[in-house]
Scaffold this motif. Structure first.
Motif, PDB file in Angstrom:
ATOM      1  N   GLY B  44     -23.963  16.790  10.886  1.00 26.59           N
ATOM      2  CA  GLY B  44     -22.593  17.107  10.953  1.00 26.59           C
ATOM      3  C   GLY B  44     -21.509  15.963  10.917  1.00 26.59           C
ATOM      4  N   GLU B  47     -21.146  14.641   7.582  1.00 30.21           N
ATOM      5  CA  GLU B  47     -20.353  15.557   6.799  1.00 30.21           C
ATOM      6  C   GLU B  47     -18.937  15.476   6.887  1.00 30.21           C
ATOM      7  OE1 GLU B  47     -21.065  19.571   8.196  1.00 30.21           O
ATOM      8  OE2 GLU B  47     -21.446  20.339   5.780  1.00 30.21           O
ATOM      9  N   GLN B  48     -18.630  15.314   8.220  1.00 29.13           N
ATOM     10  CA  GLN B  48     -17.077  14.981   8.367  1.00 29.13           C
ATOM     11  C   GLN B  48     -16.567  14.075   7.441  1.00 29.13           C
ATOM     12  OE1 GLN B  48     -16.415  14.833  12.554  1.00 29.13           O
ATOM     13  NE2 GLN B  48     -16.602  17.085  12.797  1.00 29.13           N
ATOM     14  N   GLU B  49     -17.443  13.114   7.328  1.00 29.71           N
ATOM     15  CA  GLU B  49     -16.965  11.702   6.581  1.00 29.71           C
ATOM     16  C   GLU B  49     -17.242  12.000   4.846  1.00 29.71           C
ATOM     17  OE1 GLU B  49     -17.297   8.114   7.978  1.00 29.71           O
ATOM     18  OE2 GLU B  49     -17.165   8.975  10.172  1.00 29.71           O
TER      19      GLU B  49
END
Lengths: 385, 249
Positions: B44, B47-49
């Motif tokens: 997660g 994923e945000q990056e």
């Protein structure tokens, strides 16, 4: 002689498979079968064969009976010794339970002292091995032991062990040895024709077959089938699998813990270099020797175990096997508190590393507590090959 | 294309991201109870990056390597620490990784692992030993090293962590200064590490794992090994970096 065919008190508590095992051996005994439990490659099986006594391997390979054994034996002892004793102590092994006698040898200190305690539970006969094979009189000592053993078995079972029967037994045992060697040699090809663990399991199964003829036939069949399948193009092992020689202590108790882990992590056991392997079974007995008892004695004494000093023959043999089986890496398994194999591991490591082959020693027991770390070490070793 | 290495250790989880052969991102988390949850959290966070299955390959390592469901494959921490250390140090020598439950010595030559050793199931000479002892003294790891540097020699001779803890308790009972006990604790770890890696000796050593920024520990290790011990902050991520390097395809 007193007949021993009753079931243990705890029989009803056993799981179905174990009950079945007990009933099978009970039937064998009720039909007049005689049973001797053996614990070592040094046991001269031909004497028992010639006495009409079936033999069964009793080396403990399970952690299950160790807590029982530790009520009597020290904790810091080889798991094979503890497990073997534990099965006798807890009445959990049908073969131990129904054996008329257990044959032991003065191999390692742990075993020979354990036998004293085992003798409180079972009839035990001990053969005294010399400490080495190189003294001129070593063979004579051992021959005398074999003569005593023959007499003791004649007395125990009320039979005469004839020369004719000894020669027959030698022929049959030689056939078994040749069959085993042809199974080991299935691993010479690249990729090998069998998974090493499949072979280890077949060997273990074989030690529980009373009928020698059947045991030979089983192995010959297995070899035949594997050869045919290989010729037909079947490849049970990937060609990229790293070829491992497994040496050290008897490996029957670590088939899952070490054997399977090797073969699930990109390796394949191409040479089983413990005392039940090619090193021991390639030693045949001269069927036409003038003195057949001498020939039997000489053959058994030439077995290489770390209890002997010196024991260069084992190291020399492994060197030969490393070349014969085109080995990529050597893994040595030392059972916890096995001093003789543990110390000898230094000589083994030197020889293997001098031959330019990576070597790793694992010290373990039958418990699962170190499985995670063992898996990492074995997988990492194979990755580096 | 990103290459992601995830190292789920027994106490800390590390992630390293490589892009075009450069280390672009590292993450450090407590492993906690569930390696699986930690692995999901790492996914997660990356994923945000913008690092996802779409544009990245993942390799998992460490004792929790099987609990990373999105990994393309798993490789043992020995191979990964070897690869990662070669990436960081680019020199021949022996890697010493003092991990949460394992201590490893890995001999490196021209980027290849020649040989390795790893402690067996006993926790002597591992991070676990230090964790138990610092808890007993009510210190953090940093504080332990700080105090040890001021201490006088005290010997803690028990090999076993549990027995060594009793030994520390008796020292506390006797009124032995905390500095001296701290000194004894660090020396005990140093001694066991040196003993373990005696089979994989090198001209120089690289310290990876959670102690890599501990100058006092590096110094004592170097003193006992009579050879330089190099480290750098990124060495904590050596396993994850090695895994990322193996995520090429």
């Amino acid at each position: 002689m007193e007949e021993h065919t009753g079931l243990p008190k705890t029989f009803e508590e056993f799981v179905e498979a174990r009950k079945q095992g007990f009933l099978t051996v009970k039937e064998f005994k009720e039909n007049g079968g005689k049973l001797a439990g053996c614990l070592c490659s040094y046991t001269p099986h031909e004497i028992l064969d010639a006495a009409g006594v079936a033999t069964v391997g009793l080396c403990g390979t399970s952690n299950e009976t160790i807590p029982d054994a530790e009520k009597v034996l020290p904790k810091n002892l080889c798991p094979l010794i503890k497990s073997t004793y534990g099965f006798a102590y807890s009445d959990k092994c049908p073969y131990t339970y129904f054996s008329d006698i257990i044959i032991g040898e003065t191999t390692c200190d742990g075993k020979k002292k354990m036998y004293e305690l085992l003798a409180e539970l079972k009839d035990v006969h001990i053969l005294q091995l010399p400490q080495g094979q190189d003294r001129p009189y070593a063979k004579d000592i051992w021959y005398e032991e074999i003569c005593l053993f023959r007499e003791a078995m004649e007395k125990k079972f009320g039979v005469e062990i004839t020369e004719e029967n000894l020669r027959k037994a030698v022929k049959k045992r030689n056939r078994l040895r040749k069959a085993l060697c042809s199974m080991y040699q299935l691993q010479e090809t690249c990729p090998p024709a069998l998974k090493g663990t499949e072979m280890m399991l077949a060997l273990q199964q074989g030690t529980f077959t009373f009928d020698l003829e059947k045991q030979i036939a089983n192995i010959e069949n297995k070899v035949e089938q594997a050869r045919k399948a290989y010729a037909a193009g079947e490849r049970p092992v990937s060609a990229s699998a790293k070829r491992i020689l497994l040496t050290g202590c008897p490996s029957g108790g670590v088939i899952q813990k070490v054997g399977m882990v090797i073969e699930n992590n990109g390796g394949v056991i191409v040479c089983l270099d413990d005392c039940s392997g090619e090193r021991t079974n390639k030693l045949l007995i001269d069927e036409n020797a003038d003195d057949i008892l001498r020939a039997i004695a000489d053959r058994y004494l030439s077995i290489h175990c770390s209890v002997m000093t010196p024991n260069d023959g084992r190291i020399d043999n492994t060197k030969e096997m490393v070349e014969k089986y085109k080995v990529d890496g050597v893994i040595e398994v030392v059972l916890q508190a096995c001093h003789t194999f543990n110390v000898e591991a230094t000589q083994m490591r030197r020889m293997v590393e001098d031959a330019g082959i990576p070597y790793m020693k694992l010290e373990t027991d039958y418990a699962t507590s170190d499985s995670g770390q063992l898996e990492t070490r074995i997988a990492a070793f194979i990755e580096t090959l | 294309m990103y290459q992601v290495g995830i190292d789920i250790g027994s106490s800390a989880a590390k992630a390293a991201v490589l892009n075009e052969g450069k280390l672009v991102k590292t993450l450090l988390l407590d492993t906690g109870f569930s390696g699986r949850n930690t692995a999901d959290r790492i996914y997660g966070m990356l994923e945000q990056e913008g690092i996802t299955k779409e544009n990245a390959a993942y390799v998992a390592t460490g004792y929790g390597r099987i609990s990373v469901p999105y990994a393309d494959r798993t490789v043992t921490e020995i191979t990964c620490h070897g690869k990662g250390s070669w990436f960081l140090f680019q020199e021949n020598g022996t890697v010493i990784d003092v991990g949460g439950q394992d201590t490893k010595g890995i001999m490196l030559k021209n980027g290849r692992i020649m040989k390795f050793v790893m402690n067996d199931k006993c926790s002597a000479g591992t991070g676990k030993f230090l964790e138990v002892m610092t808890n007993r003294l009510g210190l953090t790891l940093e504080e332990l090293s700080g105090l040890a540097s001021l201490g006088n020699p005290v010997v803690i001779s028990s090999m076993c962590t549990v027995f060594a803890e009793s030994e520390v308790i008796s020292l506390i009972g006797k009124g032995t200064p905390r500095e001296d006990i701290a000194f004894g604790i660090v020396e005990s770890v140093v001694e066991k590490v040196v003993q373990l890696i005696s089979q994989v000796q090198g001209d120089q050593y690289f310290l990876t794992g959670g102690l890599c920024e501990d100058e006092y520990f590096c110094g004592r290790l170097s003193h006992s090994l009579k050879a330089p011990v190099k480290s750098m902050p990124e060495a904590r991520y050596a396993g994850a970096i090695g895994a990322a390097l193996l995520a090429e395809e």
